[in-house]
Design a protein around this motif. Structure first.
Motif, PDB file in Angstrom:
ATOM      1  N   PRO A  50       0.831  -1.212   0.000  1.00  0.00           N
ATOM      2  CA  PRO A  50       0.000   0.000   0.000  1.00  0.00           C
ATOM      3  C   PRO A  50       0.861   1.256   0.000  1.00  0.00           C
ATOM      4  O   PRO A  50       1.985   1.255   0.508  1.00  0.00           O
ATOM      5  CB  PRO A  50      -0.799  -0.125   1.303  1.00  0.00           C
ATOM      6  CG  PRO A  50       0.064  -0.952   2.195  1.00  0.00           C
ATOM      7  CD  PRO A  50       0.790  -1.921   1.290  1.00  0.00           C
TER       8      PRO A  50
ATOM      9  N   ARG B 109      -1.349   7.345   2.347  1.00  0.00           N
ATOM     10  CA  ARG B 109      -2.136   8.413   1.731  1.00  0.00           C
ATOM     11  C   ARG B 109      -1.378   9.735   1.708  1.00  0.00           C
ATOM     12  O   ARG B 109      -1.431  10.473   0.737  1.00  0.00           O
ATOM     13  CB  ARG B 109      -3.464   8.584   2.483  1.00  0.00           C
ATOM     14  CG  ARG B 109      -4.315   9.704   1.932  1.00  0.00           C
ATOM     15  CD  ARG B 109      -5.695   9.738   2.530  1.00  0.00           C
ATOM     16  NE  ARG B 109      -6.448  10.912   2.109  1.00  0.00           N
ATOM     17  CZ  ARG B 109      -7.000  11.058   0.915  1.00  0.00           C
ATOM     18  NH1 ARG B 109      -6.875  10.103   0.023  1.00  0.00           N
ATOM     19  NH2 ARG B 109      -7.665  12.144   0.608  1.00  0.00           N
TER      20      ARG B 109
ATOM     21  N   LYS C  64      -3.317   3.730  -4.888  1.00  0.00           N
ATOM     22  CA  LYS C  64      -3.431   3.284  -3.502  1.00  0.00           C
ATOM     23  C   LYS C  64      -2.456   2.147  -3.202  1.00  0.00           C
ATOM     24  O   LYS C  64      -2.135   1.885  -2.049  1.00  0.00           O
ATOM     25  CB  LYS C  64      -4.854   2.821  -3.213  1.00  0.00           C
ATOM     26  CG  LYS C  64      -5.895   3.943  -3.282  1.00  0.00           C
ATOM     27  CD  LYS C  64      -7.278   3.431  -2.935  1.00  0.00           C
ATOM     28  CE  LYS C  64      -8.301   4.567  -2.995  1.00  0.00           C
ATOM     29  NZ  LYS C  64      -9.672   4.079  -2.672  1.00  0.00           N
TER      30      LYS C  64
END
Length: 342
Positions: free
Chosen positions: A249, A252, A263
């Motif tokens: 991942p 963010r 993402k």
């Protein structure tokens, strides 16, 4: 006694429906049966049993059994890579019991396909590869093979889903896989999945253990590509940059700062010394998010993008390094074939 039937008008529809329904059902069943029979009679003689290992079974080397489909009169046979394995002795047994030695022209573990040639065989019964892009969910399909050693077994079902992805023995994902509920068992591997028009639209390759009615076949269009590459080069050409990685991942805050929408990305864990990635200045810990303009959302995307069209081309590769976006140029080379393929 009151006769209620006298109050019901007889328009003839009810009686006709009662009489016609069994006939209609019988006609549908006959049509279904005839379709399966027709496919079996046309394609069945082109299906062979693939035997690997020594002819003498008292040796330590263990043999295996699978299926294959003859796709040309001069003896070209498609089967699974995992059926062939590393065996040096391969034999083909046809529907009449005739045994022919075969040799491997090439294998592609990434798609679990192998191409064989029957030695000295000519004018064999063969089947044609169809266009798997024309398939629809719910379409009738027939699987023919030698499950559990039982010769020339036929099962029928439908296309359950299209465009599936499964993991090959090499670790790479096989794309555009056909899911079917036509019953498959060990030994069906390498046999054909056939449409009602008697065209091979898939090569049966995998079964989910413990699940009933979930089986997979490599699409015929993929098989056609692999076939042409093996005939031309002896193996399937793919690009190589010399990295090992995993899907990870993207925090963010890093995505926001870098201005990217990903993402997920391909986290590089190892860089091969003197490989294209090392020469481009990539480092362990870099997260690839784009290659040659294609968004990369994981290792599978990165591997998929390294096809033959990107061999010996200079490409832009975008990575996140410590949360900052970097763009460098990389020059993929042709991946070396395995010993079996060479």
């Amino acid at each position: 006694m009151l006769d209620l039937t006298a109050a019901i008008p007889d328009d003839g529809l009810s009686s006709r429906a009662t009489k016609d329904t069994p006939n209609n059902d019988q006609a549908l069943l006959d049509a279904y049966s005839n379709a399966v029979i027709g496919v079996t009679e046309r394609v069945g003689p082109a299906v062979v049993r693939v035997e690997t290992g020594p002819k003498v079974r008292n040796t330590r080397e263990r043999g295996g059994l699978g299926s294959g489909i003859v796709i040309s009169p001069d003896g070209l046979v498609l089967t699974n890579s995992h059926v062939v394995g590393s065996s040096k002795e391969i034999r083909l047994r046809d529907i009449e019991g005739v045994v022919t030695d075969a040799r491997v022209l090439g294998t592609d573990p990434d798609t679990d396909l192998a191409l064989l040639r029957a030695d000295g065989a000519r004018d064999l019964r063969y089947a044609s590869l169809g266009n798997s892009k024309t398939l629809r969910r719910g379409q009738l399909v027939v699987a023919i093979g030698n499950p559990l050693g039982f010769e020339s077994t036929v099962t029928a079902g439908v296309v359950s889903a299209l465009g599936r992805s499964i993991r090959s023995v090499s670790g790479r994902t096989i794309e555009d896989v056909i899911q079917t509920d036509a019953a498959l068992n060990p030994g069906n591997s390498g046999g054909p999945l056939v449409s009602s028009s008697a065209e091979v639209i898939g090569i049966n390759t995998a079964i989910i253990n413990g699940a009933q009615g979930i089986c997979f076949a490599v699409a015929s269009n993929t098989a056609q590509f692999v076939l042409s590459e093996i005939i031309r080069h002896g193996y399937v050409r793919r690009a190589y940059i010399g990295v090992a990685g995993q899907t990870a991942p993207i925090p963010r805050r890093h995505a926001v700062v870098a201005g990217v929408a990903n993402k997920m990305g391909a986290l590089l864990a190892q860089i091969e010394p003197d490989g294209p990635a090392a020469q481009a200045g990539l480092l362990p810990g870099d997260v690839v998010i784009k290659l040659d303009g294609v968004e990369i959302n994981g290792v599978d995307d990165l591997v998929r993008s390294l096809d033959r069209d990107r061999i010996d081309r200079t490409l832009d590769i975008d990575v996140l390094r410590l949360g900052r976006l970097r763009s460098v140029e990389i020059h993929p080379i042709e991946r070396k074939p395995s010993a079996r393929q060479s």
